[in-house]
Design a protein around this motif. Structure first.
Motif, PDB file in Angstrom:
ATOM      1  N   ASP A 147      40.544  47.582  48.338  1.00 50.65           N
ATOM      2  CA  ASP A 147      39.348  47.903  47.401  1.00 50.65           C
ATOM      3  C   ASP A 147      40.162  47.633  46.087  1.00 50.65           C
ATOM      4  O   ASP A 147      39.299  46.856  45.347  1.00 50.65           O
ATOM      5  CB  ASP A 147      38.934  49.205  47.611  1.00 50.65           C
ATOM      6  CG  ASP A 147      38.248  49.331  48.907  1.00 50.65           C
ATOM      7  OD1 ASP A 147      37.914  48.287  49.326  1.00 50.65           O
ATOM      8  OD2 ASP A 147      37.926  50.535  49.283  1.00 50.65           O
ATOM      9  N   ARG A 155      40.651  43.868  45.423  1.00 53.44           N
ATOM     10  CA  ARG A 155      39.405  43.291  45.252  1.00 53.44           C
ATOM     11  C   ARG A 155      38.661  43.377  44.084  1.00 53.44           C
ATOM     12  O   ARG A 155      37.862  42.565  43.360  1.00 53.44           O
ATOM     13  CB  ARG A 155      38.313  43.688  46.545  1.00 53.44           C
ATOM     14  CG  ARG A 155      37.359  42.643  46.637  1.00 53.44           C
ATOM     15  CD  ARG A 155      36.724  42.688  48.049  1.00 53.44           C
ATOM     16  NE  ARG A 155      36.296  44.096  48.502  1.00 53.44           N
ATOM     17  CZ  ARG A 155      35.892  44.165  49.474  1.00 53.44           C
ATOM     18  NH1 ARG A 155      35.718  43.518  50.655  1.00 53.44           N
ATOM     19  NH2 ARG A 155      35.574  45.564  49.866  1.00 53.44           N
ATOM     20  N   GLU A 156      38.548  44.601  43.745  1.00 50.78           N
ATOM     21  CA  GLU A 156      38.185  45.051  42.282  1.00 50.78           C
ATOM     22  C   GLU A 156      38.670  44.361  41.207  1.00 50.78           C
ATOM     23  O   GLU A 156      37.999  43.794  40.180  1.00 50.78           O
ATOM     24  CB  GLU A 156      38.093  46.497  42.142  1.00 50.78           C
ATOM     25  CG  GLU A 156      36.949  46.894  41.159  1.00 50.78           C
ATOM     26  CD  GLU A 156      36.843  48.605  41.482  1.00 50.78           C
ATOM     27  OE1 GLU A 156      37.063  49.311  40.432  1.00 50.78           O
ATOM     28  OE2 GLU A 156      36.490  48.805  42.428  1.00 50.78           O
ATOM     29  N   GLN A 157      39.978  44.064  41.303  1.00 43.82           N
ATOM     30  CA  GLN A 157      40.699  43.800  39.977  1.00 43.82           C
ATOM     31  C   GLN A 157      40.765  41.966  39.998  1.00 43.82           C
ATOM     32  O   GLN A 157      40.663  41.425  39.210  1.00 43.82           O
ATOM     33  CB  GLN A 157      42.145  44.301  40.066  1.00 43.82           C
ATOM     34  CG  GLN A 157      42.283  45.922  39.861  1.00 43.82           C
ATOM     35  CD  GLN A 157      41.480  46.277  38.282  1.00 43.82           C
ATOM     36  OE1 GLN A 157      41.368  45.425  37.356  1.00 43.82           O
ATOM     37  NE2 GLN A 157      41.112  47.389  38.333  1.00 43.82           N
ATOM     38  N   GLU A 170      36.611  38.357  44.558  1.00 48.98           N
ATOM     39  CA  GLU A 170      36.628  38.185  45.844  1.00 48.98           C
ATOM     40  C   GLU A 170      37.328  37.046  46.659  1.00 48.98           C
ATOM     41  O   GLU A 170      37.687  37.038  47.648  1.00 48.98           O
ATOM     42  CB  GLU A 170      34.948  38.236  46.254  1.00 48.98           C
ATOM     43  CG  GLU A 170      34.489  38.274  47.431  1.00 48.98           C
ATOM     44  CD  GLU A 170      34.762  39.509  48.073  1.00 48.98           C
ATOM     45  OE1 GLU A 170      35.558  39.512  49.293  1.00 48.98           O
ATOM     46  OE2 GLU A 170      34.265  40.532  47.534  1.00 48.98           O
ATOM     47  N   THR A 202      47.552  48.571  39.886  1.00 48.58           N
ATOM     48  CA  THR A 202      46.248  48.168  39.240  1.00 48.58           C
ATOM     49  C   THR A 202      46.420  47.003  38.072  1.00 48.58           C
ATOM     50  O   THR A 202      45.858  46.244  37.946  1.00 48.58           O
ATOM     51  CB  THR A 202      45.371  49.241  38.702  1.00 48.58           C
ATOM     52  OG1 THR A 202      45.609  50.479  39.642  1.00 48.58           O
ATOM     53  CG2 THR A 202      44.090  48.910  38.271  1.00 48.58           C
TER      54      THR A 202
END
Lengths: 242, 163
Positions: free
Chosen positions: A74, A77-79, A82, A227
């Motif tokens: 997650d 994928r968020e940073q 997709e 992150t």
């Protein structure tokens, strides 16, 4: 030498001393490698135990590993987005897990029991070499990610949205690894020093809050490093929609 | 606070004096590239041992859950369709039954009325017949009486005239 006021076992402070190994003409910080091997060993043991028998209904350690995997996925994928996150998931995940286990290992394992000729064992991330190494890896990987995905068009990123940004973006390439490495190094070292100083002054109970704060900081730092690494890679592979 | 700083510098100085390299917080050396190599190796090892298999397991399960859910939804829709069908049939059957009952009632009513009408007609006919029979017998009787009276009258007249 300045005589120490107290000489308690397990509560001495040594800063900036290294346990040197010679490798040909090269010099290594032995204590960093020793503790990092312990950390890597623990990590690999966990992973091997957890993936030995994979089942569709997860039980035991597999649950933990799957939780970690989805958490890291997650995050990536968020940073990163997709499209490209799959390629970078192992790298981001390894950074996160390695830093996390290093930080917690440094705080939780009673390293002081083991006597070294000089220097002391601790979190590998409290050594500037480790953090700079990982920060440089992040720099290399975001350049690689951008160049391999967009070719030379990657450098358009430097003049977007306006060419005025060019010097800032170039400076950013230097400040990114610098801030990454120093943030992690500073936090972990400071935490170890605070705990060390408190334990040195008042060996009972008083260092405990600082230790808990240290555990919290350690986890946060691992998350921040991973992150930001993912964010830099995501920035490099991001496609502008014209 | 200053004691450990002094200690560190003092130790560094003594270390330098004894020929071992000086330490320090910002002591960058061959640890850096080797640590980088180590992290890269760890990335590949963890990819093989952790990320790939666990990812596969998780994604397989996600796929399994998705297809199971789709299947269940499909089955639910089918069941709902069947239920709707059946309740429609049930409704139709009830309607049919109702119609049949109404029809049967009407039929029975009609039969009853017909029977009643027939009976009434018959009774009227029988009465009429009886009346006409009585009438005809009365006429007959009157006629025969009249004939008798005429005969008697003639007889009386004959007798009187003869006498």
């Amino acid at each position: 030498m300045v005589p120490l006021p107290l000489a308690l076992p397990f509560a001495e402070l040594e800063v900036g001393q290294q346990f040197y190994w010679q490798l040909g003409r090269l010099q290594l910080h032995g204590q960093v490698f020793l503790s990092s091997w312990v950390v890597i060993g623990a990590l690999l043991a966990l992973v091997v135990i957890g993936t030995r028998r994979m089942e569709r209904d997860p039980r035991g350690v597999q649950n933990l590993l799957e939780f970690l995997w989805t958490y890291i996925r997650d995050l990536a994928r968020e940073q990163i987005g997709e499209k490209a996150y799959r390629d970078w998931l192992p790298f981001i995940g390894t950074l996160f897990l390695f830093i996390f286990v290093c930080n917690w290992g440094g705080a939780l394992i009673p390293w002081k029991i083991i006597e070294l000729p000089s220097g002391e064992l601790g979190a590998p991330t409290a050594d500037i070499n480790t953090t700079v190494a990982m920060a440089l890896l992040v720099s290399l990987s975001y350049f690689y990610a951008g160049l391999s995905r967009k070719g030379l068009r990657y450098f358009e990123y430097y003049v977007e949205p306006t060419p005025i940004m060019l010097p800032f973006k170039i400076i950013e390439d230097f400040t990114k690894p610098l801030s990454l490495s120093f943030r992690l190094f500073g936090n972990i070292l400071a935490d170890e020093l605070v705990v060390g100083v408190l334990a040195f002054l008042v060996p009972v109970i008083v260092p405990l809050p600082a230790m808990f704060l240290g555990l919290f900081t350690s986890a946060i730092q691992a998350l921040i490093f991973a992150t930001l690494a993912a964010n830099y890679i995501g920035e490099a592979v991001h496609e502008e929609h014209h | 606070m200053t004691s450990w700083l002094l200690l560190a510098t003092a130790d560094a100085v003594t270390g330098a004096a004894t020929g071992s390299p000086e330490g320090g917080l910002f002591d960058l050396d061959a640890t850096l590239p080797l640590m980088a190599v180590q992290v890269v190796l760890l990335t590949f090892i963890l990819n093989a041992l952790f990320f790939r298999p666990v990812g596969q397991a998780v994604e397989e399960r996600e796929g399994y859950v998705t297809t199971s859910r789709a299947e269940a939804k499909q089955k639910l829709a089918q069941a709902e369709r069947l239920a709707a069908d059946l309740s429609e049939q049930l409704r139709e059957a009830r309607q049919d039954v109702q119609n049949l009952i109404v029809e049967a009632e009407q039929e029975a009513d009609k039969l009853y009325r017909e029977a009643l009408a027939a009976a009434q007609a018959e009774s009227i006919a029988v009465r009429e017949q009886a009346r006409s029979q009585i009438e005809s017998e009365k006429q007959q009787a009157l006629a025969s009486l009249k004939a008798e009276a005429d005969r008697l009258g003639a007889l009386i007249v004959d007798r009187l005239l003869a006498a």
